[in-house]
Design a protein around this motif. Structure first.
Motif, PDB file in Angstrom:
ATOM      1  N   TYR A 254       5.092  -1.869   1.861  1.00 27.02           N
ATOM      2  CA  TYR A 254       4.107  -1.295   2.782  1.00 27.02           C
ATOM      3  C   TYR A 254       4.302  -1.861   4.187  1.00 27.02           C
ATOM      4  CZ  TYR A 254       0.002  -0.341   5.501  1.00 27.02           C
ATOM      5  OH  TYR A 254      -0.817   0.066   6.520  1.00 27.02           O
ATOM      6  N   THR A 255       4.319  -0.987   5.157  1.00 26.92           N
ATOM      7  CA  THR A 255       4.069  -1.276   6.566  1.00 26.92           C
ATOM      8  C   THR A 255       3.349  -0.046   7.103  1.00 26.92           C
ATOM      9  OG1 THR A 255       6.136  -0.307   7.394  1.00 26.92           O
ATOM     10  CG2 THR A 255       6.180  -2.678   6.840  1.00 26.92           C
ATOM     11  N   SER A 256       2.756  -0.172   8.268  1.00 25.80           N
ATOM     12  CA  SER A 256       2.042   0.977   8.822  1.00 25.80           C
ATOM     13  C   SER A 256       2.987   2.138   9.083  1.00 25.80           C
ATOM     14  CB  SER A 256       1.322   0.576  10.110  1.00 25.80           C
ATOM     15  OG  SER A 256       2.246   0.056  11.056  1.00 25.80           O
ATOM     16  N   ALA A 257       4.252   1.827   9.433  1.00 22.00           N
ATOM     17  CA  ALA A 257       5.229   2.881   9.706  1.00 22.00           C
ATOM     18  C   ALA A 257       5.767   3.506   8.427  1.00 22.00           C
ATOM     19  CB  ALA A 257       6.386   2.327  10.540  1.00 22.00           C
ATOM     20  N   ALA A 258       5.954   2.686   7.404  1.00 24.78           N
ATOM     21  CA  ALA A 258       6.535   3.174   6.146  1.00 24.78           C
ATOM     22  C   ALA A 258       5.502   3.797   5.234  1.00 24.78           C
ATOM     23  CB  ALA A 258       7.234   2.030   5.415  1.00 24.78           C
ATOM     24  N   GLY A 259       4.235   3.424   5.409  1.00 20.72           N
ATOM     25  CA  GLY A 259       3.229   3.828   4.446  1.00 20.72           C
ATOM     26  C   GLY A 259       3.403   3.045   3.159  1.00 20.72           C
ATOM     27  N   ASN A 260       2.687   3.425   2.135  1.00 19.37           N
ATOM     28  CA  ASN A 260       2.819   2.764   0.841  1.00 19.37           C
ATOM     29  C   ASN A 260       4.012   3.365   0.093  1.00 19.37           C
ATOM     30  OD1 ASN A 260       0.335   0.920   0.359  1.00 19.37           O
ATOM     31  ND2 ASN A 260      -0.513   2.769   1.289  1.00 19.37           N
ATOM     32  N   CYS A 261       4.846   2.496  -0.440  1.00 20.36           N
ATOM     33  CA  CYS A 261       6.076   2.923  -1.111  1.00 20.36           C
ATOM     34  C   CYS A 261       6.143   2.323  -2.514  1.00 20.36           C
ATOM     35  CB  CYS A 261       7.306   2.469  -0.319  1.00 20.36           C
ATOM     36  SG  CYS A 261       7.327   2.999   1.408  1.00 20.36           S
ATOM     37  N   LEU A 262       6.829   3.026  -3.389  1.00 26.86           N
ATOM     38  CA  LEU A 262       6.991   2.555  -4.770  1.00 26.86           C
ATOM     39  C   LEU A 262       8.284   3.097  -5.351  1.00 26.86           C
ATOM     40  CD1 LEU A 262       5.844   1.167  -7.343  1.00 26.86           C
ATOM     41  CD2 LEU A 262       4.711   3.351  -7.867  1.00 26.86           C
ATOM     42  N   ILE A 263       9.050   2.188  -5.933  1.00 29.09           N
ATOM     43  CA  ILE A 263      10.252   2.555  -6.685  1.00 29.09           C
ATOM     44  C   ILE A 263      10.084   2.046  -8.107  1.00 29.09           C
ATOM     45  CG2 ILE A 263      12.641   1.840  -7.091  1.00 29.09           C
ATOM     46  CD1 ILE A 263      13.270   2.142  -4.258  1.00 29.09           C
ATOM     47  N   MET A 264      10.432   2.881  -9.075  1.00 30.76           N
ATOM     48  CA  MET A 264      10.382   2.440 -10.468  1.00 30.76           C
ATOM     49  C   MET A 264      11.486   3.093 -11.285  1.00 30.76           C
ATOM     50  SD  MET A 264       6.415   2.236 -11.757  1.00 30.76           S
ATOM     51  CE  MET A 264       6.180   4.007 -11.730  1.00 30.76           C
ATOM     52  N   GLN A 265      11.985   2.358 -12.254  1.00 27.83           N
ATOM     53  CA  GLN A 265      12.686   2.944 -13.376  1.00 27.83           C
ATOM     54  C   GLN A 265      11.750   2.757 -14.559  1.00 27.83           C
ATOM     55  OE1 GLN A 265      16.742   1.430 -13.830  1.00 27.83           O
ATOM     56  NE2 GLN A 265      17.499   3.385 -13.095  1.00 27.83           N
ATOM     57  N   THR A 266      11.395   3.857 -15.179  1.00 29.21           N
ATOM     58  CA  THR A 266      10.403   3.817 -16.240  1.00 29.21           C
ATOM     59  C   THR A 266      10.741   4.860 -17.293  1.00 29.21           C
ATOM     60  OG1 THR A 266       8.008   3.937 -16.681  1.00 29.21           O
ATOM     61  CG2 THR A 266       8.902   5.466 -15.044  1.00 29.21           C
ATOM     62  N   ILE A 275      11.884   6.931 -10.292  1.00 27.23           N
ATOM     63  CA  ILE A 275      10.866   7.544  -9.438  1.00 27.23           C
ATOM     64  C   ILE A 275      10.873   6.843  -8.083  1.00 27.23           C
ATOM     65  CG2 ILE A 275       8.395   7.951  -9.122  1.00 27.23           C
ATOM     66  CD1 ILE A 275       8.124   7.987 -12.166  1.00 27.23           C
ATOM     67  N   VAL A 276      10.963   7.616  -7.019  1.00 27.85           N
ATOM     68  CA  VAL A 276      10.891   7.086  -5.654  1.00 27.85           C
ATOM     69  C   VAL A 276       9.737   7.775  -4.940  1.00 27.85           C
ATOM     70  CG1 VAL A 276      12.081   6.807  -3.451  1.00 27.85           C
ATOM     71  CG2 VAL A 276      13.382   6.669  -5.573  1.00 27.85           C
ATOM     72  N   LEU A 277       8.806   6.983  -4.421  1.00 27.86           N
ATOM     73  CA  LEU A 277       7.659   7.505  -3.672  1.00 27.86           C
ATOM     74  C   LEU A 277       7.588   6.775  -2.337  1.00 27.86           C
ATOM     75  CD1 LEU A 277       5.033   7.467  -6.587  1.00 27.86           C
ATOM     76  CD2 LEU A 277       6.301   9.463  -5.730  1.00 27.86           C
ATOM     77  N   LEU A 278       7.677   7.526  -1.236  1.00 30.33           N
ATOM     78  CA  LEU A 278       7.633   6.937   0.099  1.00 30.33           C
ATOM     79  C   LEU A 278       6.517   7.579   0.915  1.00 30.33           C
ATOM     80  CD1 LEU A 278      11.458   7.042   1.022  1.00 30.33           C
ATOM     81  CD2 LEU A 278      10.224   5.254  -0.222  1.00 30.33           C
ATOM     82  N   ASN A 279       6.024   6.818   1.887  1.00 26.64           N
ATOM     83  CA  ASN A 279       5.051   7.327   2.850  1.00 26.64           C
ATOM     84  C   ASN A 279       3.802   7.891   2.169  1.00 26.64           C
ATOM     85  OD1 ASN A 279       3.999   7.977   5.383  1.00 26.64           O
ATOM     86  ND2 ASN A 279       4.962   9.998   5.417  1.00 26.64           N
ATOM     87  N   SER A 280       3.236   7.088   1.296  1.00 29.77           N
ATOM     88  CA  SER A 280       1.967   7.430   0.670  1.00 29.77           C
ATOM     89  C   SER A 280       0.882   6.638   1.389  1.00 29.77           C
ATOM     90  CB  SER A 280       2.006   7.068  -0.823  1.00 29.77           C
ATOM     91  OG  SER A 280       0.829   7.439  -1.468  1.00 29.77           O
TER      92      SER A 280
END
Length: 315
Positions: A254-266, A275-280
C-alpha cells in the motif's frame, strides 16, 4: 450367496486373467489401452465459458486471475497498465537476495541509514539491533517491514545501487519488460509494474520454499542478536489467518499512489491460481475482491455441465 459359489466365481475370474495374460505374452502383442474416464477437473476453457468472467465485479482497478495448472488467464482487467506496486516490490528484493547466495545467518546491524526518510513509516526493528539476514527477510516479506528491506539492500554485495541493478536485471531476465525498481521496499513511486509482469514474478518466487514459508506464516518472531529480545510480527495479509484459505504465496502492499495491492498463489475449488489485485482503494476491498473471486469460481464449477468425454471414449 454360498461360500462355494464365491470361491468358484473367484477361481473363474483368476483363470480368465491368467489366460488373457498368457495369450498376450505369447503373441507379443501390445495390450490395448484402457478406456479411462477423462480427468475429473474442470478445464480453464469451461470455467471461462460457463463462469462468465465478464460478470465478475471487482473493486480493484487492475486484476488478473491465472489458472496455474494450465497457464490460462481466467480473468483480466487492465493487465498491461503500468502502476506503482508499493511493497509487492519486496518479493523481488527477497528473490535477488536468495539467488545471490549471501549467507542468511549473517548478522546485520540496523542503523539510521535504514530509516524511512521518504514516508516516515515506523518499524519494530530498533536502531542498533542486530538481526540475521534470514530474520530480516522474514520481517520484510511477512510483516512488510520497510526498515528490514532497507537493511537488506544496504548490506547487499556492492550496496544499494548494486541491489537495484540486480533487481532490474532479474526483471528483464523474467520478461518483466514493464517493470522498474528504484528501491527495495516499494516506498518510492518509481517502482512500477503490470499485473502481467507480476504473474511472472510470482511464478519465479514460488520456486523458493523459504519465500512460501515467510509469506504465508500467520505470526512469527525474530530475535535481536544484540539483546536476545524476541520481536513478534503478524502477517499483513489477513487471509493467511483464515483456515478457509489455502495460500501458497502472499504479499500485500500500500501507498497512496499504488492503492491497496495483493498478490497470492492460492487454491480455490481444487484449482491452483495466481491472483494479482492492484489499485484497490478501500482498505478491505482487496480482501473483498479475493472473496468475490472465490465465490465466482465455486459457482462456475457448479455451472459446468457433466462432461461426456468419459462416455464418448467407449463408443
Amino acid at each position: 450367496m454360498k461360500p462355494t459359489r464365491i470361491l468358484v466365481g473367484l477361481a473363474t475370474l483368476v483363470g480368465l486373467v491368467l489366460a488373457t495374460s498368457h495369450v498376450t505374452s505369447d503373441a507379443n502383442v501390445t495390450p490395448p489401452v484402457e478406456n479411462k474416464p477423462a480427468a475429473s477437473y474442470t478445464s480453464a476453457a469451461e470455467i471461462i465459458e460457463y463462469g462468465q468472467p465478464n460478470r465478475l465485479t471487482l473493486q480493484s482497478g487492475v486484476a488478473m486471475i491465472v489458472d496455474d495448472r494450465e497457464g490460462v488467464m481466467l480473468y483480466g482487467r487492465n493487465i498491461e497498465r503500468q502502476r506503482p506496486i508499493a511493497s509487492l516490490t519486496k518479493l523481488m528484493t527477497a528473490l535477488v537476495i536468495l539467488e545471490s547466495g549471501v549467507p542468511l545467518d549473517e548478522p546485520i546491524k540496523i542503523t539510521r541509514d535504514d530509516r524511512d526518510r521518504l514516508r516516515g513509516t515506523k518499524s519494530r526493528l530498533g536502531f542498533n539491533g542486530v538481526f540475521t539476514r534470514h530474520d530480516l527477510l522474514y520481517a520484510a516479506l511477512g510483516a512488510s517491514d520497510n526498515r528490514a528491506a532497507a537493511a537488506l539492500a544496504r548490506t547487499y554485495p556492492g550496496g544499494e545501487e548494486a541491489m537495484f541493478q540486480a533487481m532490474n536485471a532479474k526483471a528483464q531476465q523474467l520478461g518483466m519488460t514493464q517493470t522498474r525498481y528504484v528501491d527495495s521496499s516499494g516506498l518510492h513511486n518509481g517502482n512500477v509494474s503490470t499485473a502481467n509482469d507480476l504473474v511472472r514474478l510470482v511464478n519465479e518466487t514460488h520456486k523458493h520454499a523459504l519465500i512460501h514459508a515467510m509469506t504465508t506464516t500467520p505470526t512469527f518472531r525474530v530475535t535481536d542478536q544484540a539483546s536476545g529480545r524476541q520481536i513478534a510480527f503478524r502477517n499483513t495479509n489477513r487471509l493467511v489467518h483464515r483456515q478457509s484459505w489455502d495460500i501458497a504465496l502472499s504479499k500485500t502492499g500500500y501507498t497512496s499512489a499504488a492503492g491497496n495491492c495483493l498478490i497470492m498463489q492460492t487454491t480455490i475449488a481444487e484449482r491452483p491460481l495466481t491472483i494479482v489485485l492492484l489499485n484497490s482503494w478501500g482498505k478491505l476491498s482487496r480482501y473483498g475482491d479475493a472473496r468475490r473471486i472465490q465465490q465466482w469460481l465455486e459457482k462456475a464449477e457448479r455451472r459446468v455441465p457433466p462432461t461426456i468425454t468419459a462416455s464418448a471414449s467407449h463408443i
